[in-house]
Design a protein around this motif. Structure first.
Motif, PDB file in Angstrom:
ATOM      1  N   GLY A 181      -5.243   3.183  -4.449  1.00 41.49           N
ATOM      2  CA  GLY A 181      -4.106   3.726  -4.865  1.00 41.49           C
ATOM      3  C   GLY A 181      -4.255   5.278  -4.957  1.00 41.49           C
ATOM      4  N   THR A 182      -5.672   5.694  -5.346  1.00 41.14           N
ATOM      5  CA  THR A 182      -6.118   6.941  -5.639  1.00 41.14           C
ATOM      6  C   THR A 182      -6.040   7.401  -4.328  1.00 41.14           C
ATOM      7  OG1 THR A 182      -7.586   6.456  -7.635  1.00 41.14           O
ATOM      8  CG2 THR A 182      -7.949   8.468  -6.328  1.00 41.14           C
ATOM      9  N   ALA A 183      -6.605   6.892  -3.263  1.00 37.58           N
ATOM     10  CA  ALA A 183      -6.746   7.502  -1.966  1.00 37.58           C
ATOM     11  C   ALA A 183      -5.305   7.912  -1.241  1.00 37.58           C
ATOM     12  CB  ALA A 183      -7.445   6.504  -0.979  1.00 37.58           C
ATOM     13  N   PHE A 184      -4.184   7.029  -1.392  1.00 35.01           N
ATOM     14  CA  PHE A 184      -2.760   7.282  -1.225  1.00 35.01           C
ATOM     15  C   PHE A 184      -2.270   8.155  -2.107  1.00 35.01           C
ATOM     16  CE2 PHE A 184      -3.974   4.021   2.116  1.00 35.01           C
ATOM     17  CZ  PHE A 184      -3.652   4.657   3.287  1.00 35.01           C
ATOM     18  N   SER A 185      -2.743   8.719  -3.013  1.00 33.62           N
ATOM     19  CA  SER A 185      -2.051   9.585  -3.770  1.00 33.62           C
ATOM     20  C   SER A 185      -2.412  11.053  -3.436  1.00 33.62           C
ATOM     21  CB  SER A 185      -2.382   9.471  -5.433  1.00 33.62           C
ATOM     22  OG  SER A 185      -3.744   9.886  -5.621  1.00 33.62           O
ATOM     23  N   ILE A 186      -3.473  10.964  -2.577  1.00 31.89           N
ATOM     24  CA  ILE A 186      -4.092  12.616  -2.122  1.00 31.89           C
ATOM     25  C   ILE A 186      -3.067  13.032  -0.784  1.00 31.89           C
ATOM     26  CG2 ILE A 186      -6.039  13.769  -1.239  1.00 31.89           C
ATOM     27  CD1 ILE A 186      -7.659  11.434  -2.641  1.00 31.89           C
ATOM     28  N   LEU A 233       0.936  -1.178   0.143  1.00 34.19           N
ATOM     29  CA  LEU A 233       0.038   0.064   0.171  1.00 34.19           C
ATOM     30  C   LEU A 233       1.061   1.159  -0.173  1.00 34.19           C
ATOM     31  CD1 LEU A 233      -2.938   0.733   0.012  1.00 34.19           C
ATOM     32  CD2 LEU A 233      -2.660   0.863   2.550  1.00 34.19           C
ATOM     33  N   PRO A 234       1.466   1.415  -1.242  1.00 29.34           N
ATOM     34  CA  PRO A 234       2.570   2.547  -1.470  1.00 29.34           C
ATOM     35  C   PRO A 234       1.763   3.949  -1.118  1.00 29.34           C
ATOM     36  CG  PRO A 234       2.144   1.785  -3.302  1.00 29.34           C
ATOM     37  CD  PRO A 234       1.308   0.713  -2.501  1.00 29.34           C
ATOM     38  N   ILE A 235       2.482   5.042  -0.616  1.00 27.82           N
ATOM     39  CA  ILE A 235       2.104   6.231  -0.773  1.00 27.82           C
ATOM     40  C   ILE A 235       2.752   7.020  -1.811  1.00 27.82           C
ATOM     41  CG2 ILE A 235       2.037   8.461   0.747  1.00 27.82           C
ATOM     42  CD1 ILE A 235       2.227   6.825   3.293  1.00 27.82           C
ATOM     43  N   ARG A 236       1.996   7.423  -2.766  1.00 32.61           N
ATOM     44  CA  ARG A 236       2.569   8.003  -3.906  1.00 32.61           C
ATOM     45  C   ARG A 236       1.795   9.295  -4.316  1.00 32.61           C
ATOM     46  NH1 ARG A 236       2.907   2.176  -7.094  1.00 32.61           N
ATOM     47  NH2 ARG A 236       4.679   1.679  -6.330  1.00 32.61           N
ATOM     48  N   VAL A 237       2.216  10.310  -3.495  1.00 37.70           N
ATOM     49  CA  VAL A 237       1.368  11.281  -3.696  1.00 37.70           C
ATOM     50  C   VAL A 237       1.630  12.135  -4.713  1.00 37.70           C
ATOM     51  CG1 VAL A 237       0.978  13.811  -2.513  1.00 37.70           C
ATOM     52  CG2 VAL A 237       0.823  11.958  -1.202  1.00 37.70           C
ATOM     53  N   VAL A 238       0.705  12.728  -5.365  1.00 39.01           N
ATOM     54  CA  VAL A 238       0.853  13.325  -6.698  1.00 39.01           C
ATOM     55  C   VAL A 238       0.771  14.923  -6.457  1.00 39.01           C
ATOM     56  CG1 VAL A 238      -0.200  13.758  -9.139  1.00 39.01           C
ATOM     57  CG2 VAL A 238      -0.249  11.327  -8.079  1.00 39.01           C
ATOM     58  N   HIS A 239       1.582  15.530  -6.702  1.00 42.83           N
ATOM     59  CA  HIS A 239       1.635  17.122  -6.442  1.00 42.83           C
ATOM     60  C   HIS A 239       0.957  17.787  -7.670  1.00 42.83           C
ATOM     61  CE1 HIS A 239       4.018  16.550  -2.710  1.00 42.83           C
ATOM     62  NE2 HIS A 239       4.762  15.666  -3.541  1.00 42.83           N
ATOM     63  N   GLN A 240      -0.345  18.155  -7.459  1.00 44.99           N
ATOM     64  CA  GLN A 240      -1.227  18.861  -8.535  1.00 44.99           C
ATOM     65  C   GLN A 240      -2.210  19.700  -7.753  1.00 44.99           C
ATOM     66  OE1 GLN A 240      -2.859  15.714 -10.886  1.00 44.99           O
ATOM     67  NE2 GLN A 240      -4.116  14.785  -9.013  1.00 44.99           N
ATOM     68  N   GLU A 241      -2.954  20.297  -8.471  1.00 43.26           N
ATOM     69  CA  GLU A 241      -3.890  21.275  -8.160  1.00 43.26           C
ATOM     70  C   GLU A 241      -4.917  20.503  -7.301  1.00 43.26           C
ATOM     71  OE1 GLU A 241      -5.613  23.371 -11.203  1.00 43.26           O
ATOM     72  OE2 GLU A 241      -3.869  24.526 -11.716  1.00 43.26           O
ATOM     73  N   ASP A 242      -5.744  21.226  -6.084  1.00 39.78           N
ATOM     74  CA  ASP A 242      -6.556  20.353  -5.388  1.00 39.78           C
ATOM     75  C   ASP A 242      -7.804  19.730  -6.280  1.00 39.78           C
ATOM     76  OD1 ASP A 242      -4.872  21.224  -3.274  1.00 39.78           O
ATOM     77  OD2 ASP A 242      -6.300  22.412  -2.349  1.00 39.78           O
ATOM     78  N   GLN A 243      -8.134  20.557  -7.135  1.00 39.26           N
ATOM     79  CA  GLN A 243      -9.421  20.169  -7.892  1.00 39.26           C
ATOM     80  C   GLN A 243      -9.049  19.139  -8.680  1.00 39.26           C
ATOM     81  OE1 GLN A 243     -12.320  21.587  -7.355  1.00 39.26           O
ATOM     82  NE2 GLN A 243     -13.056  19.931  -8.530  1.00 39.26           N
ATOM     83  N   ARG A 244      -7.969  18.739  -9.069  1.00 37.77           N
ATOM     84  CA  ARG A 244      -7.525  17.335  -9.999  1.00 37.77           C
ATOM     85  C   ARG A 244      -7.755  16.345  -8.908  1.00 37.77           C
ATOM     86  NH1 ARG A 244      -2.615  18.419 -14.387  1.00 37.77           N
ATOM     87  NH2 ARG A 244      -3.880  20.179 -15.687  1.00 37.77           N
ATOM     88  N   HIS A 245      -7.083  16.337  -7.839  1.00 38.08           N
ATOM     89  CA  HIS A 245      -7.264  15.358  -6.617  1.00 38.08           C
ATOM     90  C   HIS A 245      -8.633  14.939  -6.476  1.00 38.08           C
ATOM     91  CE1 HIS A 245      -3.199  14.760  -5.646  1.00 38.08           C
ATOM     92  NE2 HIS A 245      -3.047  15.860  -5.418  1.00 38.08           N
ATOM     93  N   ILE A 246      -9.638  16.134  -6.481  1.00 38.25           N
ATOM     94  CA  ILE A 246     -10.971  15.786  -6.067  1.00 38.25           C
ATOM     95  C   ILE A 246     -11.535  15.215  -7.410  1.00 38.25           C
ATOM     96  CG2 ILE A 246     -13.124  16.962  -5.748  1.00 38.25           C
ATOM     97  CD1 ILE A 246     -11.402  19.193  -4.274  1.00 38.25           C
ATOM     98  N   ALA A 247     -11.354  15.591  -8.602  1.00 37.88           N
ATOM     99  CA  ALA A 247     -11.813  14.947  -9.646  1.00 37.88           C
ATOM    100  C   ALA A 247     -11.580  13.473  -9.832  1.00 37.88           C
ATOM    101  CB  ALA A 247     -11.582  15.859 -11.062  1.00 37.88           C
ATOM    102  N   ALA A 248     -10.064  13.134  -9.490  1.00 36.00           N
ATOM    103  CA  ALA A 248      -9.496  11.887  -9.519  1.00 36.00           C
ATOM    104  C   ALA A 248     -10.323  11.002  -8.696  1.00 36.00           C
ATOM    105  CB  ALA A 248      -8.154  11.745  -9.463  1.00 36.00           C
TER     106      ALA A 248
END
Length: 604
Positions: A470-475, A208-223
């Protein structure tokens, strides 16, 4: 929804039948067979599911949610589909092609045992929702979906695991890698276990890796919104009648709204249980159901039903865990089985998006290092019942509990729980690191599978899907606790699916009304199960502790904390009588009836 069982080593049809008989509540049809004098497999389920594996080299329980994606890996005629009953054959084909790497491709909850000609493989889904246990009995290995089946074999011992019982008393969780029975073990979640001549070998097939994507908040919300709905679409696709267990909080409301969005043309039912028409959780759940236009089924659990209900709940779950919320879930599951094929729950959202009070404690400790030590001690006490040592930690305890707390019992002969060494702050996402650790420990929700299966309905949750995890741990941390708002990103991702007022629901805790009626029922049970002589004879707890716990003025109810301690002791004694004294036999009493809530204006 089914069961698997078997023996590696010498065994006969009579022993396999004993394993099967203890699992009859998991499937109406059964079959068992021998691949060799030392390899014996068995399964329970629907007749169609059994026909797929009968006499074969695999037994399987569960569902593969991404079967369409996996079946596309193999050359099949255009337009052909894999039916849910064919999931075990799909897994076998995947394993024959990719070997041990096959398991990490699967989304869904499942347990499987397969024989590849040289070794027996036991494997369990990432979260461990599909149960699978084993024990070593002399020179053979016996396995089954529930360990009550193992006790059907007379040579399997039934002794208490005192350390595991201590963990339950202190934390409400099950000790990872153990059960309350000595020498009976779960196959670890997300793990394969190979049994061969050279010994037993085991390994995790996922991380369960933590792979945070550094991008705008709205992109995280949409993803997150996109992955949430895609996951729900996969999970609901094979079913026409869908249910959601509504607790009255945010998580279950979000699941109901998502189900309405992806399965608009299908039957959608919601199920809730509470203590009466003035129960805030029932009121909230009815509001959500009305907003979404579901067929809603509210139920009432009366304390008078507990003496009949709790033994069955413990027998199905196999561990003496859970507060009133688990009893409510059991009631709702029995109602749901009459109407739907699948029940969805919001389990896991708190652990993924920092939704519990303890997550806020950890977040503050990580952000304000001078407060880390007293907050760590407060966390240790509130979550793991370990008394604080420092002055500041004791002050926090007094300020929060205000004398209403009561210590956890010490299990005689058990090792004390170790203190929390600290909140790990390495990396740039310390809260996610903390959530990752807690998520891997897996609290008691995985036991709830037994209650739904016993009722006769399949259930699922989002965190059985690897893409959603994966999505949860990219936030990033900042979107999980945002100012004073917990689960901020989940609320924003579901904007438009529900009114904003519902998206602002706080954490829900389903509890019985802690009044004199409940206290009288607990006293009635305690008189039967926890007399001084009974406690002394059992030898798990100090009788003096139980006597002190039960002291209360006759005109006042037990405090919430005392009631919980007494509740857990009662479940533990019920478990002891069923699993230690009667070797896993079912309760002799009838099960409590269901009580629909009758209220004018309720949705239907």
């Amino acid at each position: 929804m089914g069961a698997i069982y078997g023996i590696l080593g010498e065994g006969d049809s009579a022993e396999l039948a004993k394993l099967s008989d203890r699992l009859v509540h998991r499937g109406s049809a059964s079959a068992h067979w021998s691949l060799s004098p030392t390899v014996h497999l068995g399964t329970r389920g629907t007749p169609e599911a059994i026909r797929q594996v009968d006499q074969g080299s695999i037994v399987f329980d569960g569902a593969i949610d991404n079967r369409a994606e996996l079946s596309a890996l193999f050359k099949r005629p255009p337009g052909s589909t894999v039916r849910p009953e064919e999931d075990p054959l799909l897994l076998l084909e995947l394993y024959s092609t990719e070997g041990l790497e096959a398991f990490q491709r699967i989304a869904g909850q499942f347990a499987a045992v397969l024989w590849d000609g040289r070794r027996l493989l036991l494997v369990r889904d990432r979260i461990g929702y599909a149960p699978l246990y084993f024990t070593l009995d002399r020179d053979r290995l016996i396995f089954a979906s529930e360990y009550k089946a193992l006790l059907g074999i007379e040579s399997v011992a039934a002794h208490p695991n005192r350390n595991a019982i201590q963990v339950i008393q202190s934390t409400k969780w099950v000790l990872p890698g153990a059960t309350c029975l000595e020498d009976v073990y779960p196959v670890a979640p997300g793990t394969w276990m190979a049994v061969e001549r050279s010994g037993i070998h085991t390994a995790r097939f996922w991380d369960l890796p933590i792979r945070v994507v550094h991008q705008e908040d709205q992109r995280h919300i949409a993803a997150l919104r996109s992955t949430f709905l895609e996951t729900l679409g996969r999970q609901t696709a094979p079913y026409q009648r869908i249910g959601v267990s509504l607790s009255g909080g945010l998580d279950s409301a979000v699941m109901a709204a998502g189900a309405r969005a992806v399965a608009a043309g299908k039957e959608l039912h919601t199920f809730s249980a509470g203590y009466g028409s003035d129960d805030r959780e029932l009121v909230n759940a009815e509001r959500v159901a009305r907003e979404l236009g579901t067929a809603h089924h509210p139920l009432v659990l009366d304390p008078a039903d507990l003496p009949e209900l709790l033994p069955w709940m413990v027998w199905y779950m196999e561990e003496p865990i859970g507060r009133e919320d688990i009893a409510y879930l059991f009631v709702a599951a029995r109602e749901a089985a009459q109407y739907v094929d699948l029940v969805l729950t919001g389990f896991g959202f708190d652990g993924l998006f920092a939704g519990l009070p303890r997550h806020r404690v950890a977040d503050v400790a990580l952000k304000v290092p001078p407060l880390a030590k007293p907050l760590r001690e407060f966390y240790d006490y509130s979550v793991r019942s370990i008394p604080p040592r420092g002055v500041a930690g004791r002050a926090l305890k007094r300020a929060y509990f205000r004398g209403r707390d009561f210590p956890a019992p010490a299990v005689l002969g058990a090792a004390p729980l170790p203190r929390l060494s600290g909140f790990r702050s390495n990396g740039d996402q310390p809260l996610s690191t903390f959530l990752q650790q807690g998520f891997k420990l897996l609290p008691y929700q995985s036991m709830v599978e037994r209650l739904y299966t016993a009722a006769g309905v399949r259930f699922n949750a989002h965190h059985t899907d690897p893409s959603f995890l994966g999505t949860a741990f990219s936030i990033p941390d900042r979107l999980k606790i945002h100012g004073r708002t917990q689960k901020y990103v989940l609320r924003r991702a579901c904007a438009g699916l529900l009114p904003e007022s519902i998206l602002q629901f706080g954490k829900s805790f389903n509890r019985l009304r802690h009044d004199l009626h409940l206290s009288a029922t607990l006293d009635q049970l305690a008189e039967e199960l926890l007399s001084t002589s009974s406690v002394a004879e059992r030898g798990l707890f100090d009788p003096g502790y139980v006597e002190k716990l039960r002291q209360r003025p006759g005109d006042k109810p037990y405090s919430q904390e005392r009631a919980y301690r007494l509740w857990t002791l009662l479940l533990t004694e019920m478990w002891s009588r069923m699993y230690l004294d009667n070797r896993g036999k079912s309760p002799a009493s009838r099960i409590a009836p269901l009580h629909p809530l009758i209220r004018s204006g309720a949705s239907s």
